[in-house]
Design a protein around this motif. Structure first.
Motif, PDB file in Angstrom:
ATOM      1  N   ALA A   1     -44.614  93.164  50.322  1.00  0.00           N
ATOM      2  CA  ALA A   1     -44.189  94.295  51.312  1.00  0.00           C
ATOM      3  C   ALA A   1     -44.588  95.686  50.517  1.00  0.00           C
ATOM      4  O   ALA A   1     -44.797  96.571  51.271  1.00  0.00           O
ATOM      5  N   VAL A   2     -43.996  95.685  49.392  1.00  0.00           N
ATOM      6  CA  VAL A   2     -44.235  97.092  48.612  1.00  0.00           C
ATOM      7  C   VAL A   2     -45.350  97.593  48.509  1.00  0.00           C
ATOM      8  O   VAL A   2     -46.081  98.670  48.681  1.00  0.00           O
ATOM      9  N   LEU A   3     -46.392  96.502  48.091  1.00  0.00           N
ATOM     10  CA  LEU A   3     -47.820  96.928  48.033  1.00  0.00           C
ATOM     11  C   LEU A   3     -48.519  97.315  49.429  1.00  0.00           C
ATOM     12  O   LEU A   3     -49.176  98.079  49.520  1.00  0.00           O
ATOM     13  N   LEU A   4     -48.220  96.544  50.318  1.00  0.00           N
ATOM     14  CA  LEU A   4     -48.761  96.743  51.558  1.00  0.00           C
ATOM     15  C   LEU A   4     -48.288  97.950  52.281  1.00  0.00           C
ATOM     16  O   LEU A   4     -48.950  98.824  52.728  1.00  0.00           O
ATOM     17  N   GLY A   5     -47.005  98.130  52.168  1.00  0.00           N
ATOM     18  CA  GLY A   5     -46.184  99.501  52.547  1.00  0.00           C
ATOM     19  C   GLY A   5     -46.748 100.775  51.892  1.00  0.00           C
ATOM     20  O   GLY A   5     -46.819 101.696  52.401  1.00  0.00           O
ATOM     21  N   LEU A   6     -47.146 100.549  50.587  1.00  0.00           N
ATOM     22  CA  LEU A   6     -47.636 101.727  49.988  1.00  0.00           C
ATOM     23  C   LEU A   6     -49.022 102.162  50.359  1.00  0.00           C
ATOM     24  O   LEU A   6     -49.460 103.011  50.655  1.00  0.00           O
ATOM     25  N   ALA A   7     -49.746 101.025  50.508  1.00  0.00           N
ATOM     26  CA  ALA A   7     -51.177 101.255  51.262  1.00  0.00           C
ATOM     27  C   ALA A   7     -50.942 102.002  52.347  1.00  0.00           C
ATOM     28  O   ALA A   7     -51.805 102.828  52.662  1.00  0.00           O
ATOM     29  N   VAL A   8     -50.137 101.373  53.284  1.00  0.00           N
ATOM     30  CA  VAL A   8     -50.108 101.943  54.827  1.00  0.00           C
ATOM     31  C   VAL A   8     -49.368 103.377  54.644  1.00  0.00           C
ATOM     32  O   VAL A   8     -50.083 104.099  55.442  1.00  0.00           O
TER      33      VAL A   8
END
Length: 249
Positions: free
Chosen positions: A34-41
C-alpha cells in the motif's frame, strides 16, 4: 465469572499462534504494498501530465468510496468468476493494498505538496536533478509530515485484516469463528480474540507515536544519516576549537 472461561485454550494454542502469524503477515505485506502503490499514485496526482492526474484521481476516488468488504468479495469471488483465481493470501493482500493505497496516496500527496517550493528552488540552485531534489530534499521533509497519518493507517490496516474472515483467510478472526463453532462459547472466544487484537494494536500505536516524536525532534532514523550528522558535529566542533585558538593568539 467462574462459568465464563471454559474453553480449553491449551488445545487451540498452536492454531492461534499460526493465525496470529498470518495476521501479522497480511499486515506487513499489505502495508508495504500500500505504501509503494500509494506513493506512486501520489506522484501521478502531482504530475504535470493531466492524463496521469486523471487516472490517479479516478483510482483514489473509486477505492475511497467502495467498502473494503466489497473489494475483498470482488477480488476473491468476483475475479474467480471471471477466470482469474487467486489464493486466499494473495486475494486478501491485494484487497488491502488497493484499498489503503487510496488513502495513503492522499496523505503522501498532501505531505509532498506541503514542502515549500523554495526547497526545490534551493536544490536546483545547487545543481541537483529532479530525482536528487526529490530524494534528498522533498522526501525527507514529506516523510515527517506524512508519518502521523501513515501510522494511523497501519494500525487501521491491522484491525481490518479481521474482515478477511469472510473468505476464511485463517487469520485471528477466522480462527475465532472456528473455535466458536467447536465450543459454542462465542462471548468467551471473541473476548479473547479482541484482547489479542488489543495486545497487537496498542503497543504498535505507542511505538509509532514514539517514532513520530523522534522524527519531530529531528533525530535521524537511518544509520547513514546518523553518521553524517555525527561527522558534521565533529567538523563543527573542530572549527569552533580552531577559532577559539586563533582568538587566543
Amino acid at each position: 465469572m467462574s462459568g465464563l472461561f471454559q474453553v480449553p485454550w491449551s488445545d487451540y494454542r498452536p492454531d492461534l499462534v499460526d493465525a496470529l502469524w498470518r495476521t501479522v503477515s497480511y499486515t506487513a505485506v499489505s502495508f508495504v504494498g500500500a505504501v509503494l502503490l500509494g506513493l506512486a499514485v501520489a506522484l501521478l496526482r502531482l504530475s504535470r501530465a493531466w492524463p496521469a492526474r486523471a487516472v490517479a484521481a479516478v483510482y483514489t476516488e473509486v477505492f475511497k468510496n467502495v467498502p473494503l468488504l466489497a473489494i475483498i468479495f470482488l477480488t476473491y469471488f468476483g475475479l474467480a468468476s471471471a477466470g482469474i483465481r487467486l489464493d486466499v493470501f494473495t486475494a486478501g493482500c491485494l484487497s488491502l493494498v488497493v484499498f489503503y493505497a487510496a488513502y495513503l496516496s492522499e496523505i503522501f500527496r498532501s505531505a509532498i505538496s506541503g514542502v515549500h517550493a523554495g526547497q526545490t528552488e534551493a536544490g536546483e540552485a545547487l545543481g541537483l536533478g529532479r530525482a536528487g531534489i526529490f530524494g534528498h530534499i522533498v522526501l525527507p521533509q514529506a516523510v515527517r509530515q506524512a508519518l502521523p497519518g501513515t501510522n494511523t493507517m497501519l494500525v487501521d490496516l491491522l484491525k481490518s485484516t479481521s474482515l478477511l474472515v469472510t473468505v476464511s483467510a485463517a487469520e485471528l478472526m477466522s480462527e475465532g469463528r472456528l473455535i466458536t463453532s467447536a465450543t459454542f462459547r462465542a462471548l468467551e472466544v471473541y473476548l479473547v480474540i479482541s484482547a489479542i487484537y488489543f495486545a497487537l494494536c496498542y503497543p504498535l500505536s505507542q511505538l509509532l507515536l514514539l517514532l513520530e516524536r523522534k522524527v519531530r525532534a529531528g533525530i535521524p532514523l537511518s544509520p547513514w544519516r546518523r553518521r553524517r550528522l555525527k561527522a558534521a558535529r565533529a567538523l563543527l566542533a573542530t572549527a569552533v576549537e580552531a577559532d577559539m585558538k586563533a582568538g587566543a593568539v
